[in-house]
Motif scaffolding. Structure first.
Motif, PDB file in Angstrom:
ATOM      1  N   ILE A  33       9.404  10.481  -1.553  1.00 26.34           N
ATOM      2  CA  ILE A  33       9.897   9.482  -2.784  1.00 26.34           C
ATOM      3  C   ILE A  33       9.340   8.341  -2.502  1.00 26.34           C
ATOM      4  O   ILE A  33       9.386   7.584  -1.564  1.00 26.34           O
ATOM      5  CB  ILE A  33      11.400   9.312  -2.593  1.00 26.34           C
ATOM      6  CG1 ILE A  33      12.157  10.760  -2.917  1.00 26.34           C
ATOM      7  CG2 ILE A  33      11.983   8.456  -3.821  1.00 26.34           C
ATOM      8  CD1 ILE A  33      13.477  10.784  -2.666  1.00 26.34           C
ATOM      9  N   ASP A  34       8.354   7.889  -3.504  1.00 27.45           N
ATOM     10  CA  ASP A  34       7.617   6.496  -3.425  1.00 27.45           C
ATOM     11  C   ASP A  34       8.493   5.732  -4.294  1.00 27.45           C
ATOM     12  O   ASP A  34       9.275   6.155  -5.057  1.00 27.45           O
ATOM     13  CB  ASP A  34       6.480   6.769  -3.992  1.00 27.45           C
ATOM     14  CG  ASP A  34       5.503   5.591  -4.058  1.00 27.45           C
ATOM     15  OD1 ASP A  34       5.829   4.649  -3.331  1.00 27.45           O
ATOM     16  OD2 ASP A  34       4.767   5.277  -4.993  1.00 27.45           O
ATOM     17  N   THR A  35       8.620   4.247  -3.796  1.00 29.38           N
ATOM     18  CA  THR A  35       9.789   3.274  -4.404  1.00 29.38           C
ATOM     19  C   THR A  35       8.939   2.203  -4.766  1.00 29.38           C
ATOM     20  O   THR A  35       7.951   1.815  -4.163  1.00 29.38           O
ATOM     21  CB  THR A  35      10.920   2.993  -3.143  1.00 29.38           C
ATOM     22  OG1 THR A  35      10.315   2.612  -2.131  1.00 29.38           O
ATOM     23  CG2 THR A  35      11.486   4.266  -2.644  1.00 29.38           C
TER      24      THR A  35
ATOM     25  N   LEU B 169       1.017   9.003  -8.222  1.00 36.60           N
ATOM     26  CA  LEU B 169       2.532   8.857  -8.637  1.00 36.60           C
ATOM     27  C   LEU B 169       2.912   7.820  -9.583  1.00 36.60           C
ATOM     28  O   LEU B 169       4.090   8.073 -10.239  1.00 36.60           O
ATOM     29  CB  LEU B 169       3.327   8.796  -7.351  1.00 36.60           C
ATOM     30  CG  LEU B 169       3.399   9.982  -6.327  1.00 36.60           C
ATOM     31  CD1 LEU B 169       4.323   9.796  -4.976  1.00 36.60           C
ATOM     32  CD2 LEU B 169       3.528  11.416  -7.082  1.00 36.60           C
ATOM     33  N   ASP B 170       2.430   7.004  -9.852  1.00 38.84           N
ATOM     34  CA  ASP B 170       2.808   5.788 -10.748  1.00 38.84           C
ATOM     35  C   ASP B 170       2.235   6.304 -12.119  1.00 38.84           C
ATOM     36  O   ASP B 170       1.297   5.956 -12.574  1.00 38.84           O
ATOM     37  CB  ASP B 170       1.918   4.510 -10.381  1.00 38.84           C
ATOM     38  CG  ASP B 170       2.504   3.882  -9.168  1.00 38.84           C
ATOM     39  OD1 ASP B 170       3.586   4.434  -8.740  1.00 38.84           O
ATOM     40  OD2 ASP B 170       1.829   2.804  -8.787  1.00 38.84           O
ATOM     41  N   ASN B 171       3.007   7.477 -12.624  1.00 37.34           N
ATOM     42  CA  ASN B 171       2.524   8.051 -14.016  1.00 37.34           C
ATOM     43  C   ASN B 171       2.829   7.410 -15.249  1.00 37.34           C
ATOM     44  O   ASN B 171       2.484   7.965 -16.396  1.00 37.34           O
ATOM     45  CB  ASN B 171       2.811   9.713 -13.971  1.00 37.34           C
ATOM     46  CG  ASN B 171       4.340   9.645 -13.575  1.00 37.34           C
ATOM     47  OD1 ASN B 171       5.241   8.827 -13.520  1.00 37.34           O
ATOM     48  ND2 ASN B 171       4.714  10.742 -13.153  1.00 37.34           N
TER      49      ASN B 171
ATOM     50  N   GLY C  64       0.745  -1.147   0.179  1.00 35.75           N
ATOM     51  CA  GLY C  64       0.107   0.055   0.104  1.00 35.75           C
ATOM     52  C   GLY C  64       0.712   1.260  -0.111  1.00 35.75           C
ATOM     53  O   GLY C  64       0.223   2.465   0.513  1.00 35.75           O
ATOM     54  N   LYS C  65       1.993   1.216  -0.300  1.00 33.19           N
ATOM     55  CA  LYS C  65       2.809   2.632  -0.467  1.00 33.19           C
ATOM     56  C   LYS C  65       2.028   3.487  -1.398  1.00 33.19           C
ATOM     57  O   LYS C  65       2.177   4.736  -0.792  1.00 33.19           O
ATOM     58  CB  LYS C  65       4.083   2.068  -1.106  1.00 33.19           C
ATOM     59  CG  LYS C  65       5.141   1.203  -0.185  1.00 33.19           C
ATOM     60  CD  LYS C  65       6.498   0.965  -1.034  1.00 33.19           C
ATOM     61  CE  LYS C  65       6.025   0.047  -2.443  1.00 33.19           C
ATOM     62  NZ  LYS C  65       5.618  -1.038  -2.252  1.00 33.19           N
ATOM     63  N   SER C  66       1.871   3.202  -2.728  1.00 38.36           N
ATOM     64  CA  SER C  66       1.357   4.236  -3.746  1.00 38.36           C
ATOM     65  C   SER C  66       0.273   4.725  -3.104  1.00 38.36           C
ATOM     66  O   SER C  66      -0.228   6.036  -3.278  1.00 38.36           O
ATOM     67  CB  SER C  66       1.433   3.680  -5.014  1.00 38.36           C
ATOM     68  OG  SER C  66       2.460   3.046  -5.264  1.00 38.36           O
ATOM     69  N   THR C  67      -0.861   4.117  -2.519  1.00 36.28           N
ATOM     70  CA  THR C  67      -2.031   4.572  -2.087  1.00 36.28           C
ATOM     71  C   THR C  67      -1.961   5.604  -0.922  1.00 36.28           C
ATOM     72  O   THR C  67      -2.440   6.480  -0.669  1.00 36.28           O
ATOM     73  CB  THR C  67      -2.825   3.288  -1.808  1.00 36.28           C
ATOM     74  OG1 THR C  67      -3.169   2.309  -3.014  1.00 36.28           O
ATOM     75  CG2 THR C  67      -4.544   3.631  -1.632  1.00 36.28           C
TER      76      THR C  67
ATOM     77  N   ILE D 279       1.859  -1.504 -10.310  1.00 32.48           N
ATOM     78  CA  ILE D 279       3.004  -1.699  -9.775  1.00 32.48           C
ATOM     79  C   ILE D 279       3.979  -0.355 -10.026  1.00 32.48           C
ATOM     80  O   ILE D 279       3.969   0.227 -11.010  1.00 32.48           O
ATOM     81  CB  ILE D 279       3.898  -2.942 -10.178  1.00 32.48           C
ATOM     82  CG1 ILE D 279       4.255  -2.950 -11.603  1.00 32.48           C
ATOM     83  CG2 ILE D 279       3.094  -4.222  -9.756  1.00 32.48           C
ATOM     84  CD1 ILE D 279       5.357  -3.970 -11.740  1.00 32.48           C
ATOM     85  N   THR D 280       4.586  -0.241  -8.751  1.00 31.72           N
ATOM     86  CA  THR D 280       5.690   0.980  -8.956  1.00 31.72           C
ATOM     87  C   THR D 280       6.929   0.286  -9.609  1.00 31.72           C
ATOM     88  O   THR D 280       7.367  -0.636  -9.094  1.00 31.72           O
ATOM     89  CB  THR D 280       5.866   1.494  -7.669  1.00 31.72           C
ATOM     90  OG1 THR D 280       4.661   2.150  -7.264  1.00 31.72           O
ATOM     91  CG2 THR D 280       6.853   2.641  -7.742  1.00 31.72           C
ATOM     92  N   ILE D 281       7.646   0.881 -10.748  1.00 32.49           N
ATOM     93  CA  ILE D 281       8.564   0.584 -11.458  1.00 32.49           C
ATOM     94  C   ILE D 281       9.872   1.424 -11.193  1.00 32.49           C
ATOM     95  O   ILE D 281      11.040   1.168 -10.710  1.00 32.49           O
ATOM     96  CB  ILE D 281       8.499   0.342 -12.855  1.00 32.49           C
ATOM     97  CG1 ILE D 281       7.574  -0.734 -13.045  1.00 32.49           C
ATOM     98  CG2 ILE D 281       9.700   0.035 -13.588  1.00 32.49           C
ATOM     99  CD1 ILE D 281       6.868  -0.585 -14.794  1.00 32.49           C
TER     100      ILE D 281
END
Ligand code: GDP
Ligand code: MG
Length: 595
Positions: free
Chosen positions: A75-77, A41-43, A16-19, A52-54
């Motif tokens: 910073i989201d990772t 942020l996952d643009n 749940g990082k991005s959320t 997923i975040t890359i």
């Protein structure tokens, strides 16, 4: 500077990082309600499609706390093991980390590996128990796990839900309270760390930096220390939802720089920016070198697009510092590049980004790990492609890479997982209980056995209740052989593989069977043969297509024909002719689909 907080969000994938980042942006009004969309942020398109975040993403927020305004750089990772290099770079730009743990899942393998990265960089850790809204959340059990893992007090752990917004304000308060302000001297000579960069076809190359010391002003003459190149700081600014230009930025801050750089190879992530007139004598310690785990060739489908592919790879590398490559030639495929990836997901993402962002159609060849061949005079050769393997009579022995793997699972799956690891030539090293139901297992395994489909197998036998993390520990002697593939008597170097001798016959047979399924039928028979040295160990035939079959397939079945047309519309087919035989992309990856 005392009111700046630089922090990252680290966690296992899907915790749940991005959320949570979305909620922080919303709460601080960094993004207006109407502009809000999930995982904002996952643009990158690919990130949104796959969920997923890359890439790591940076954004600045303002937050009023105890009568003062704080500047928070978030910073989201990514969480996936293939992208831990992104995480380690982001960590270098921060003083603190939110460690998110899903209250219904508990600690997983990347929770631990990312935590260790953060502790190694001396970050202040704020543990957050997330998804507490879920009916099957287990806050007490997971709290115990976290306390055990990081040695904090239960009261230090914040409870939150990125879905309902519970606990968001408490997290922001804790960021201001617990994470130290950046140190650094705004009057000292400039020292800024490049932690990322992006190629923008309109604005040139954008460099993302974190200033450790000194002040950078718009128009300053700056120098990149590793390359020695000088530029004018045409535009500098902070990373809001969009880039926001500033006249000056000083120690502690995170931002972007645009300075008319055209050549991708002039920007090195990990490099230090300083002033031309008043340079710092000390470059900031850069990042550890990436250690690629998987190697494969990337070739243009159209041989004329080689130079274009090279420049696309250079631009992609700017935004993906973990991608390494060098030119390579294949007898079968001509000019291309041998690339090193951090894992199979990384390889897939690179291929897709080349296609989407740079409009290239490429073929990826059989992936392989790196081997060491020790020659008869004790000289060591690194082998990144099966075609580089010397003849057996020229080498004394071959060494293969080994990894240490950490697997976290429910206790009922321990038996099947140990069996799987044994089949993969693994050695069990440890077993410890995190709680009465959850176990951490550690193994030493050959990298070649786990890098391709191990994780999928692990998930299947554990019904999804297993997570995996691994690191390279060194090379060990192994009895490997080179398996060649011939199509109609012609050796296709791009299909060769290096496999363990004990598995080679079985492999050869199954590879031929798989290729028979994957090679399209043509007007003539195609003989598929696998060989070790001069010895043929397996053979299959793709039967020629008869005319009436073509008529039936292309004329008769309308839906199939339409599908084919749609496929063609999607772009050029990923297919290469070798001699007279057409080989589709899937066939190059057939080794991945064996067993
Ligand atoms: P990441 O991989 O760590 O960035 O995770 P994401 O933010 O992409 O979330 C993974 C999934 O969990 C998504 O389907 C989210 O909708 C869901 N999710 C995230 N946070 C919460 C939460 O607090 N409660 C619930 N119920 N679901 C959540
Ligand atoms: Mg994410």
């Amino acid at each position: 500077m005392k009111n700046i907080r630089n922090f990252c969000i680290i966690a296992h994938i899907d915790h749940g990082k991005s959320t949570l980042a979305d909620r922080l942006l919303e709460f601080t009004s960094t993004v207006a309600k109407r502009d809000m969309q999930a995982q904002l942020l996952d643009n990158m398109d690919l990130e949104r499609e796959r969920g997923i975040t890359i890439k790591s993403h940076a954004i600045q927020m303002q937050f009023p706390y105890k009568g003062e305004i704080y500047t928070l750089n978030l910073i989201d990772t990514p969480g996936h093991v293939d992208f831990s290099y992104e995480v380690s770079r982001s960590i270098a730009a921060c003083e603190g980390a939110l460690l998110i743990v899903d209250a219904s899942q508990g600690i997983e393998a990347q929770t631990i590996s990312n935590l260790y990265l953060a502790i190694g960089a001396d970050l202040e850790i704020i543990p957050v128990l997330n998804k507490i809204d879920l009916p099957h959340a287990m806050p007490e059990e997971v709290t115990d796990e976290i306390v055990d893992l990081i040695g904090c007090k239960p009261e230090d752990i914040l409870h939150a839900s990125g879905k309902t917004g519970i606990g968001i304000e408490a997290i922001l308060n804790a960021i201001c309270d617990r994470i130290p302000a950046p140190k650094g001297d705004p009057q000292a000579p400039l020292q800024a760390l490049i932690f990322d960069s992006v190629y923008n076809s309109y604005r040139g190359i954008e460099v993302l930096f974190r200033i450790k010391n000194g002040t950078m002003r718009k128009g300053d003459k700056v120098k990149f220390m590793a390359t020695g190149k000088e530029y004018g700081a045409d535009e500098i600014g902070i990373l809001g939802l969009n880039q926001e230009p500033r006249q000056e930025m000083s120690a502690g801050n995170v931002g972007y720089l645009i300075s008319g750089i055209k050549e991708a190879r002039e920007v090195k992530v990990g490099d230090t920016i300083t002033h031309v007139n008043r340079p710092t004598p000390d470059a900031i310690q850069g990042f550890a070198d990436v250690k690629p785990m998987v190697f494969a060739g990337i070739y243009p489908v159209e041989t004329t697009e080689y130079e274009e592919l090279r420049s696309s790879m250079e631009k992609l590398q700017l935004n993906d510092a973990s991608l390494v490559w060098e030119p390579e030639t294949s007898v079968a495929l001509g000019f291309g590049f041998r690339c090193g990836f951090l894992g199979m997901l990384h390889m897939e993402i690179v291929q897709e980004r080349l296609e989407r962002e740079f409009n290239m159609t490429v073929i990826t060849t059989v992936p392989s790990v790196q081997f060491h061949a020790i020659g008869t005079k004790d000289q060591m050769l690194t082998i990144n492609a099966p075609s580089e393997m010397p003849e057996p009579n020229l080498i004394k022995l071959i060494e293969e890479p080994f990894i240490k793997a950490q697997i976290i699972t429910a206790s009922e799956y321990v038996g099947p997982i140990i069996t799987l690891c044994m089949e993969k030539r693994g050695i069990i090293k440890g077993q410890s209980y995190l709680t009465s139901e959850r176990v951490e297992l550690s193994f030493e395994l050959p990298l070649s056995e786990i890098v391709f489909d191990f994780f999928d197998k692990l998930k299947t036998i554990s019904r999804g209740y297993a997570s995996l993390d691994y690191e390279l520990i060194g090379f060990r002697e192994a009895d490997m052989v080179k398996l060649d593939v011939m199509l109609n008597g012609e050796k296709v170097d791009a299909l060769s593989a290096i496999v363990h001798r004990s598995k080679s016959y079985d492999w050869g047979r199954r590879l031929c069977e798989k290729l028979r399924e994957l090679l399209p039928r043509q007007m003539f028979d195609i003989a598929i043969q696998a060989s070790i040295g001069q010895k043929i160990i397996a053979r299959e035939t793709v039967k020629a297509l008869r005319k009436n079959v073509i008529a039936k397939c292309y004329g008769g079945d309308i839906s199939r024909k339409r599908k084919l047309l749609e496929k063609q519309k999607e772009g050029k087919k990923r297919m290469r002719s070798v001699g007279s035989v057409e080989i589709p992309q899937e066939a190059f990856l057939a080794v991945l689909k064996i067993d």
